[in-house]
Design a protein around this motif. Structure first.
Motif, PDB file in Angstrom:
ATOM      1  N   VAL A   1     -44.133 -55.218 -18.751  1.00  0.00           N
ATOM      2  CA  VAL A   1     -43.809 -53.808 -18.493  1.00  0.00           C
ATOM      3  C   VAL A   1     -44.296 -53.395 -17.108  1.00  0.00           C
ATOM      4  N   LEU A   2     -45.476 -53.847 -16.728  1.00  0.00           N
ATOM      5  CA  LEU A   2     -46.047 -53.475 -15.433  1.00  0.00           C
ATOM      6  C   LEU A   2     -45.475 -54.284 -14.271  1.00  0.00           C
ATOM      7  N   ALA A   3     -44.819 -55.395 -14.566  1.00  0.00           N
ATOM      8  CA  ALA A   3     -44.308 -56.273 -13.501  1.00  0.00           C
ATOM      9  C   ALA A   3     -43.221 -55.608 -12.666  1.00  0.00           C
ATOM     10  N   ASP A   4     -42.453 -54.715 -13.271  1.00  0.00           N
ATOM     11  CA  ASP A   4     -41.364 -54.043 -12.568  1.00  0.00           C
ATOM     12  C   ASP A   4     -41.447 -52.556 -12.901  1.00  0.00           C
ATOM     13  N   PRO A   5     -42.099 -51.754 -12.054  1.00  0.00           N
ATOM     14  CA  PRO A   5     -42.306 -50.340 -12.358  1.00  0.00           C
ATOM     15  C   PRO A   5     -41.016 -49.558 -12.616  1.00  0.00           C
ATOM     16  N   ALA A   6     -39.912 -49.969 -12.015  1.00  0.00           N
ATOM     17  CA  ALA A   6     -38.658 -49.251 -12.223  1.00  0.00           C
ATOM     18  C   ALA A   6     -38.023 -49.587 -13.564  1.00  0.00           C
ATOM     19  N   ALA A   7     -38.563 -50.578 -14.254  1.00  0.00           N
ATOM     20  CA  ALA A   7     -37.947 -51.062 -15.484  1.00  0.00           C
ATOM     21  C   ALA A   7     -38.538 -50.460 -16.744  1.00  0.00           C
ATOM     22  N   SER A   8     -39.546 -49.649 -16.622  1.00  0.00           N
ATOM     23  CA  SER A   8     -40.193 -49.092 -17.798  1.00  0.00           C
ATOM     24  C   SER A   8     -40.506 -47.627 -17.568  1.00  0.00           C
ATOM     25  N   VAL A   9     -40.520 -46.892 -18.670  1.00  0.00           N
ATOM     26  CA  VAL A   9     -40.754 -45.462 -18.576  1.00  0.00           C
ATOM     27  C   VAL A   9     -41.484 -45.004 -19.838  1.00  0.00           C
ATOM     28  N   VAL A  10     -42.316 -43.998 -19.671  1.00  0.00           N
ATOM     29  CA  VAL A  10     -42.970 -43.388 -20.816  1.00  0.00           C
ATOM     30  C   VAL A  10     -42.524 -41.933 -20.921  1.00  0.00           C
TER      31      VAL A  10
ATOM     32  N   ALA B   1     -30.119 -48.812 -14.610  1.00  0.00           N
ATOM     33  CA  ALA B   1     -29.830 -50.237 -14.732  1.00  0.00           C
ATOM     34  C   ALA B   1     -28.910 -50.789 -13.635  1.00  0.00           C
ATOM     35  N   PRO B   2     -27.778 -50.156 -13.305  1.00  0.00           N
ATOM     36  CA  PRO B   2     -26.880 -50.747 -12.299  1.00  0.00           C
ATOM     37  C   PRO B   2     -27.543 -50.948 -10.936  1.00  0.00           C
ATOM     38  N   ALA B   3     -28.383 -50.029 -10.521  1.00  0.00           N
ATOM     39  CA  ALA B   3     -29.058 -50.151  -9.230  1.00  0.00           C
ATOM     40  C   ALA B   3     -30.025 -51.334  -9.216  1.00  0.00           C
ATOM     41  N   ARG B   4     -30.435 -51.788 -10.385  1.00  0.00           N
ATOM     42  CA  ARG B   4     -31.350 -52.927 -10.501  1.00  0.00           C
ATOM     43  C   ARG B   4     -30.603 -54.223 -10.787  1.00  0.00           C
ATOM     44  N   GLY B   5     -29.256 -54.171 -10.734  1.00  0.00           N
ATOM     45  CA  GLY B   5     -28.456 -55.365 -10.958  1.00  0.00           C
ATOM     46  C   GLY B   5     -28.292 -55.736 -12.415  1.00  0.00           C
ATOM     47  N   ILE B   6     -28.577 -54.824 -13.318  1.00  0.00           N
ATOM     48  CA  ILE B   6     -28.457 -55.095 -14.751  1.00  0.00           C
ATOM     49  C   ILE B   6     -27.059 -54.688 -15.209  1.00  0.00           C
ATOM     50  N   THR B   7     -26.312 -55.659 -15.710  1.00  0.00           N
ATOM     51  CA  THR B   7     -24.954 -55.395 -16.192  1.00  0.00           C
ATOM     52  C   THR B   7     -24.850 -55.486 -17.710  1.00  0.00           C
ATOM     53  N   ALA B   8     -25.911 -55.972 -18.358  1.00  0.00           N
ATOM     54  CA  ALA B   8     -25.888 -56.108 -19.814  1.00  0.00           C
ATOM     55  C   ALA B   8     -27.285 -55.881 -20.380  1.00  0.00           C
ATOM     56  N   LEU B   9     -27.308 -55.348 -21.584  1.00  0.00           N
ATOM     57  CA  LEU B   9     -28.559 -55.144 -22.312  1.00  0.00           C
ATOM     58  C   LEU B   9     -28.554 -56.035 -23.540  1.00  0.00           C
TER      59      LEU B   9
ATOM     60  N   VAL C   1     -28.348 -57.828 -30.543  1.00  0.00           N
ATOM     61  CA  VAL C   1     -27.327 -56.988 -29.936  1.00  0.00           C
ATOM     62  C   VAL C   1     -27.202 -57.340 -28.463  1.00  0.00           C
ATOM     63  N   ARG C   2     -25.957 -57.327 -27.980  1.00  0.00           N
ATOM     64  CA  ARG C   2     -25.677 -57.477 -26.554  1.00  0.00           C
ATOM     65  C   ARG C   2     -24.659 -56.403 -26.189  1.00  0.00           C
ATOM     66  N   ILE C   3     -24.942 -55.695 -25.104  1.00  0.00           N
ATOM     67  CA  ILE C   3     -24.045 -54.647 -24.626  1.00  0.00           C
ATOM     68  C   ILE C   3     -23.758 -54.899 -23.157  1.00  0.00           C
ATOM     69  N   CYS C   4     -22.501 -55.214 -22.846  1.00  0.00           N
ATOM     70  CA  CYS C   4     -22.074 -55.293 -21.450  1.00  0.00           C
ATOM     71  C   CYS C   4     -21.805 -53.859 -21.030  1.00  0.00           C
ATOM     72  N   LEU C   5     -22.621 -53.363 -20.124  1.00  0.00           N
ATOM     73  CA  LEU C   5     -22.601 -51.948 -19.793  1.00  0.00           C
ATOM     74  C   LEU C   5     -21.290 -51.515 -19.143  1.00  0.00           C
ATOM     75  N   ALA C   6     -20.825 -50.344 -19.550  1.00  0.00           N
ATOM     76  CA  ALA C   6     -19.655 -49.722 -18.939  1.00  0.00           C
ATOM     77  C   ALA C   6     -20.124 -48.844 -17.797  1.00  0.00           C
ATOM     78  N   SER C   7     -19.208 -48.451 -16.960  1.00  0.00           N
ATOM     79  CA  SER C   7     -19.583 -47.614 -15.821  1.00  0.00           C
ATOM     80  C   SER C   7     -19.874 -46.179 -16.231  1.00  0.00           C
ATOM     81  N   SER C   8     -19.397 -45.765 -17.400  1.00  0.00           N
ATOM     82  CA  SER C   8     -19.668 -44.391 -17.836  1.00  0.00           C
ATOM     83  C   SER C   8     -21.113 -44.261 -18.280  1.00  0.00           C
ATOM     84  N   SER C   9     -21.628 -43.075 -18.208  1.00  0.00           N
ATOM     85  CA  SER C   9     -23.031 -42.872 -18.532  1.00  0.00           C
ATOM     86  C   SER C   9     -23.244 -42.672 -20.028  1.00  0.00           C
ATOM     87  N   PHE C  10     -24.436 -42.910 -20.453  1.00  0.00           N
ATOM     88  CA  PHE C  10     -24.852 -42.730 -21.834  1.00  0.00           C
ATOM     89  C   PHE C  10     -24.981 -41.238 -22.097  1.00  0.00           C
TER      90      PHE C  10
END
Length: 164
Positions: A48-57, A108-116, A149-158
Motif C-alpha cells: 500500500v505504501l509502495a505507490d502513494p497514488a495507488a491507495s486512499v483512506v 487508474a488510467p493515468a497510472r497505466g491501469i487498464t484492468a482491475l 473478478v476481472r474488469i477491463c476498464l471502460a473509458s466512462s467513469s464509475f
C-alpha cells in the motif's frame, strides 16, 4: 458522508489504519483477506505504501479517524491492478467503499491501469454488486468459495451514487 475526506495513504497514517483494523470485526477481516487474519499484514501495508497514488483512506474531517482503506496494487503484468477495500463495520453500507472505488478508478488510467482484478468470497454480495457496477468488460471465475473478478476498464467513469 459530507464530513469524510479521501486522502492518499502515507506512512504517518499507519497507526490510524491499524486502529481502524482493530475496530473491524473478524468477519469483516475474513471478507477482505479470506482468512481469519488477526493483525493487518505487514506485506499488505508495504504494498500500500509502495505507490502513494495507488491507495486512499477515508477519514473523518473533524477528527482524522480513518474509517476505510482502498488500494490498487499492480499485478505482475503491469497494466492491471488488484482492487482491495476494507471499510470499518460501523461505516459499511453508507457509500464509503463506493466512494473510495470511484476515486481509484478515476485515477487508474493515468497510472497505466487498464484492468482491475479482485477476489471476493462468494457470500460477499455487497462487494460483488459494487464490482458489477464498475464500467467495463466484467468477467468472473468461481474457485470454491471465491469469485475471481476481472474488469477491463471502460473509458466512462464509475457512477458514484452513494448516499450523502
Amino acid at each position: 458522508m459530507r464530513d469524510l475526506s479521501l486522502r492518499p495513504v502515507t506512512g504517518s497514517q499507519i497507526p490510524a489504519i491499524a486502529a481502524m483494523w482493530e475496530r473491524c470485526t473478524l468477519a469483516t477481516r475474513i471478507a477482505r483477506f479470506h482468512a481469519p487474519v488477526r493483525h493487518i499484514p505487514a506485506s499488505y501495508l508495504k504494498a500500500v505504501l509502495a505507490d502513494p497514488a495507488a491507495s486512499v483512506v477515508a477519514a473523518q474531517e473533524h477528527t482524522g479517524v480513518v474509517l476505510a482503506l482502498a488500494s490498487l496494487i499492480h499485478n505482475a503484468n503491469g497494466d492491471s491492478a488488484e482492487l482491495g477495500v476494507l471499510v470499518e463495520d460501523a461505516w459499511q453500507r453508507r457509500g464509503v467503499g463506493r466512494r473510495l472505488v470511484a476515486h481509484l478508478i478515476t485515477a487508474a488510467p493515468a497510472r497505466g491501469i487498464t484492468a482491475l482484478t479482485a477476489s471476493v468470497l462468494t457470500d460477499n454480495a455487497k462487494v460483488a454488486d459494487l464490482l458489477r457496477q464498475v464500467p467495463g468488460d466484467f468477467s468472473l471465475a468461481i474457485h470454491g468459495p471465491t469469485l475471481n473478478v476481472r474488469i477491463c476498464l471502460a473509458s466512462s467513469s464509475f457512477r458514484n451514487t452513494a448516499p450523502e
